[in-house]
Scaffold this motif. Structure first.
Motif, PDB file in Angstrom:
ATOM      1  N   TYR A 114       0.788  -1.228   0.082  1.00 28.35           N
ATOM      2  CA  TYR A 114      -0.068   0.184  -0.076  1.00 28.35           C
ATOM      3  C   TYR A 114       0.827   1.289   0.099  1.00 28.35           C
ATOM      4  O   TYR A 114       1.688   1.467   0.665  1.00 28.35           O
ATOM      5  CB  TYR A 114      -0.700   0.025   1.107  1.00 28.35           C
ATOM      6  CG  TYR A 114      -2.012  -0.943   1.319  1.00 28.35           C
ATOM      7  CD1 TYR A 114      -3.244  -0.911   0.995  1.00 28.35           C
ATOM      8  CD2 TYR A 114      -1.785  -2.164   1.775  1.00 28.35           C
ATOM      9  CE1 TYR A 114      -3.991  -1.791   0.912  1.00 28.35           C
ATOM     10  CE2 TYR A 114      -2.837  -3.278   1.911  1.00 28.35           C
ATOM     11  CZ  TYR A 114      -3.677  -3.025   1.325  1.00 28.35           C
ATOM     12  OH  TYR A 114      -4.812  -4.156   1.437  1.00 28.35           O
ATOM     13  N   THR A 116       0.824   5.680   0.014  1.00 33.98           N
ATOM     14  CA  THR A 116      -0.023   7.045   0.149  1.00 33.98           C
ATOM     15  C   THR A 116       0.662   8.160  -0.825  1.00 33.98           C
ATOM     16  O   THR A 116       1.981   8.036  -0.878  1.00 33.98           O
ATOM     17  CB  THR A 116      -0.211   7.572   1.596  1.00 33.98           C
ATOM     18  OG1 THR A 116       1.227   7.811   1.907  1.00 33.98           O
ATOM     19  CG2 THR A 116      -0.818   6.643   2.523  1.00 33.98           C
ATOM     20  N   GLU A 117      -0.157   8.858  -1.381  1.00 33.21           N
ATOM     21  CA  GLU A 117       0.490  10.009  -2.040  1.00 33.21           C
ATOM     22  C   GLU A 117      -0.285  11.350  -1.721  1.00 33.21           C
ATOM     23  O   GLU A 117      -1.546  11.145  -1.931  1.00 33.21           O
ATOM     24  CB  GLU A 117       0.353   9.741  -3.432  1.00 33.21           C
ATOM     25  CG  GLU A 117      -0.855   9.186  -4.102  1.00 33.21           C
ATOM     26  CD  GLU A 117      -0.674   8.874  -5.778  1.00 33.21           C
ATOM     27  OE1 GLU A 117      -0.051   9.663  -6.315  1.00 33.21           O
ATOM     28  OE2 GLU A 117      -1.243   7.886  -6.094  1.00 33.21           O
ATOM     29  N   THR A 118       0.363  12.374  -1.235  1.00 32.30           N
ATOM     30  CA  THR A 118      -0.225  13.402  -0.902  1.00 32.30           C
ATOM     31  C   THR A 118      -0.913  14.382  -2.021  1.00 32.30           C
ATOM     32  O   THR A 118      -1.832  15.044  -1.968  1.00 32.30           O
ATOM     33  CB  THR A 118       0.612  14.393   0.026  1.00 32.30           C
ATOM     34  OG1 THR A 118       1.893  14.654  -0.782  1.00 32.30           O
ATOM     35  CG2 THR A 118       0.885  13.787   1.217  1.00 32.30           C
ATOM     36  N   SER A 121      -3.850  12.673  -3.132  1.00 30.21           N
ATOM     37  CA  SER A 121      -5.040  12.213  -1.887  1.00 30.21           C
ATOM     38  C   SER A 121      -5.615  11.066  -2.177  1.00 30.21           C
ATOM     39  O   SER A 121      -6.786  10.879  -2.286  1.00 30.21           O
ATOM     40  CB  SER A 121      -6.095  13.510  -2.026  1.00 30.21           C
ATOM     41  OG  SER A 121      -5.587  14.900  -1.533  1.00 30.21           O
ATOM     42  N   ARG A 122      -4.840  10.152  -2.106  1.00 32.88           N
ATOM     43  CA  ARG A 122      -5.247   8.621  -2.290  1.00 32.88           C
ATOM     44  C   ARG A 122      -4.174   7.643  -1.954  1.00 32.88           C
ATOM     45  O   ARG A 122      -3.106   7.766  -1.600  1.00 32.88           O
ATOM     46  CB  ARG A 122      -5.447   8.387  -3.657  1.00 32.88           C
ATOM     47  CG  ARG A 122      -4.276   8.364  -4.612  1.00 32.88           C
ATOM     48  CD  ARG A 122      -4.435   8.088  -6.153  1.00 32.88           C
ATOM     49  NE  ARG A 122      -3.640   8.120  -7.059  1.00 32.88           N
ATOM     50  CZ  ARG A 122      -3.618   7.987  -8.485  1.00 32.88           C
ATOM     51  NH1 ARG A 122      -4.820   7.942  -8.954  1.00 32.88           N
ATOM     52  NH2 ARG A 122      -2.571   7.915  -9.085  1.00 32.88           N
ATOM     53  N   VAL A 123      -4.913   6.308  -1.699  1.00 35.24           N
ATOM     54  CA  VAL A 123      -4.158   5.269  -1.436  1.00 35.24           C
ATOM     55  C   VAL A 123      -3.944   4.255  -2.629  1.00 35.24           C
ATOM     56  O   VAL A 123      -5.196   4.334  -3.330  1.00 35.24           O
ATOM     57  CB  VAL A 123      -4.590   4.428  -0.276  1.00 35.24           C
ATOM     58  CG1 VAL A 123      -3.939   3.046  -0.008  1.00 35.24           C
ATOM     59  CG2 VAL A 123      -4.704   5.331   0.954  1.00 35.24           C
ATOM     60  N   LYS A 135      -7.144   1.366  -5.938  1.00 36.50           N
ATOM     61  CA  LYS A 135      -7.072   2.694  -5.456  1.00 36.50           C
ATOM     62  C   LYS A 135      -8.400   3.173  -4.833  1.00 36.50           C
ATOM     63  O   LYS A 135      -9.290   2.785  -4.997  1.00 36.50           O
ATOM     64  CB  LYS A 135      -6.686   3.569  -6.359  1.00 36.50           C
ATOM     65  CG  LYS A 135      -7.421   3.851  -7.522  1.00 36.50           C
ATOM     66  CD  LYS A 135      -6.921   4.908  -8.588  1.00 36.50           C
ATOM     67  CE  LYS A 135      -7.988   4.903  -9.722  1.00 36.50           C
ATOM     68  NZ  LYS A 135      -7.259   5.671 -10.604  1.00 36.50           N
ATOM     69  N   PRO A 149      -2.697  12.967   3.183  1.00 33.83           N
ATOM     70  CA  PRO A 149      -2.498  11.698   3.573  1.00 33.83           C
ATOM     71  C   PRO A 149      -1.007  11.262   3.815  1.00 33.83           C
ATOM     72  O   PRO A 149      -0.279  11.283   2.910  1.00 33.83           O
ATOM     73  CB  PRO A 149      -3.325  10.745   2.534  1.00 33.83           C
ATOM     74  CG  PRO A 149      -3.254  11.204   1.500  1.00 33.83           C
ATOM     75  CD  PRO A 149      -3.252  12.797   1.651  1.00 33.83           C
ATOM     76  N   LEU A 152       1.149   5.443   7.181  1.00 35.06           N
ATOM     77  CA  LEU A 152       0.163   4.367   6.616  1.00 35.06           C
ATOM     78  C   LEU A 152       0.664   3.153   7.554  1.00 35.06           C
ATOM     79  O   LEU A 152       1.808   3.018   7.559  1.00 35.06           O
ATOM     80  CB  LEU A 152       0.462   4.132   5.026  1.00 35.06           C
ATOM     81  CG  LEU A 152      -0.432   2.834   4.386  1.00 35.06           C
ATOM     82  CD1 LEU A 152      -1.690   3.217   4.611  1.00 35.06           C
ATOM     83  CD2 LEU A 152       0.314   2.971   3.073  1.00 35.06           C
ATOM     84  N   LEU A 162      -4.695   5.029   8.319  1.00 36.16           N
ATOM     85  CA  LEU A 162      -3.998   6.013   7.372  1.00 36.16           C
ATOM     86  C   LEU A 162      -4.165   7.381   8.174  1.00 36.16           C
ATOM     87  O   LEU A 162      -5.407   7.902   8.660  1.00 36.16           O
ATOM     88  CB  LEU A 162      -4.724   6.142   6.137  1.00 36.16           C
ATOM     89  CG  LEU A 162      -4.372   7.426   5.269  1.00 36.16           C
ATOM     90  CD1 LEU A 162      -2.866   6.935   4.670  1.00 36.16           C
ATOM     91  CD2 LEU A 162      -5.359   7.692   3.978  1.00 36.16           C
ATOM     92  N   ASP A 164      -4.733  11.226   8.276  1.00 31.28           N
ATOM     93  CA  ASP A 164      -5.244  11.994   7.408  1.00 31.28           C
ATOM     94  C   ASP A 164      -4.858  13.401   7.896  1.00 31.28           C
ATOM     95  O   ASP A 164      -5.565  13.901   8.823  1.00 31.28           O
ATOM     96  CB  ASP A 164      -6.764  11.799   7.237  1.00 31.28           C
ATOM     97  CG  ASP A 164      -7.666  12.795   6.339  1.00 31.28           C
ATOM     98  OD1 ASP A 164      -6.940  13.555   5.732  1.00 31.28           O
ATOM     99  OD2 ASP A 164      -8.815  12.539   6.307  1.00 31.28           O
TER     100      ASP A 164
END
Length: 195
Positions: A114, A116-118, A121-123, A135, A149, A152, A162, A164
């Motif tokens: 998994y 995360t990417e800021t 804004s998703r996984v 995703k 985000p 993780l 996660l 947030d």
């Protein structure tokens, strides 16, 4: 001495107890014993295999392989326990398997990865070798939405937790569903039992 840090960010403990530290400024991974004895290091600044432009986070898989988020190069790199390069995936963008400001990486008990990417804004979820699986997430304040985000973690049962960050809460998800299973923030606990 070989051991020094310049803005260490991610840390991971492998199944054998060894500890990996991602040092984002000097673009390297250092490996230590569980008591802090230096064992090895790898990485340098660049775009090649085993090089980083911001080695931001690290995670150790059940099989001992090591995953590193390479922020400036918009990719994940995979290594053996001693730092031998095994593979990579990702590029800059908004598509499946692409990243904008890739941040954290965590490996589930089943070996899935998994990320995360800021920026998006998703996984995203991948197989151990980087094949895109699914995703979820978008920018916002609602359930399953994120504002920056960052952290993780995957629990032993496969649940995904996660941070947030700018919504000041933690959201968590069942491994089989990207629907939010709940959120909690300081001073309150909200359980959202969404089936």
């Amino acid at each position: 001495s070989d051991v020094y840090f310049s803005s260490p960010q991610g840390i991971a403990v492998a199944p054998d107890g060894s500890v990996y530290v991602a040092d984002s400024v000097v673009n390297r991974i250092q490996k230590f014993s569980s008591t802090g004895t230096f064992l090895t290091k790898w990485g340098s600044e660049g775009t090649g295999d085993g090089q980083f432009d911001g080695s931001w986070d690290v995670s150790a898989a059940p099989d001992g392989s090591v995953y590193v988020t390479d922020m400036g190069n918009s990719r994940v790199q995979k290594f053996s326990t001693n730092g031998t390069f095994l593979g990579k995936w990702g590029s800059f963008g908004t598509g499946d398997g692409q990243f904008i400001s890739i941040w954290s990486v965590s490996v589930a008990p089943d070996g899935s990865v998994y990320v995360t990417e800021t920026g998006n804004s998703r996984v995203q979820k991948f197989t151990a070798n980087g094949t895109f699986l699914t995703k979820w997430g978008s920018y916002g304040e609602g359930d399953g939405q994120f504002t920056f985000p960052m952290g993780l973690a995957v629990a032993p049962d496969g649940s995904v937790y996660l941070s947030d960050t700018f919504n000041n809460r933690i959201q968590y998800f069942r491994s089989q569903s990207p629907k939010p299973q709940g959120a909690f923030s300081p001073g309150s606990l909200l359980l959202l039992l969404l089936e």
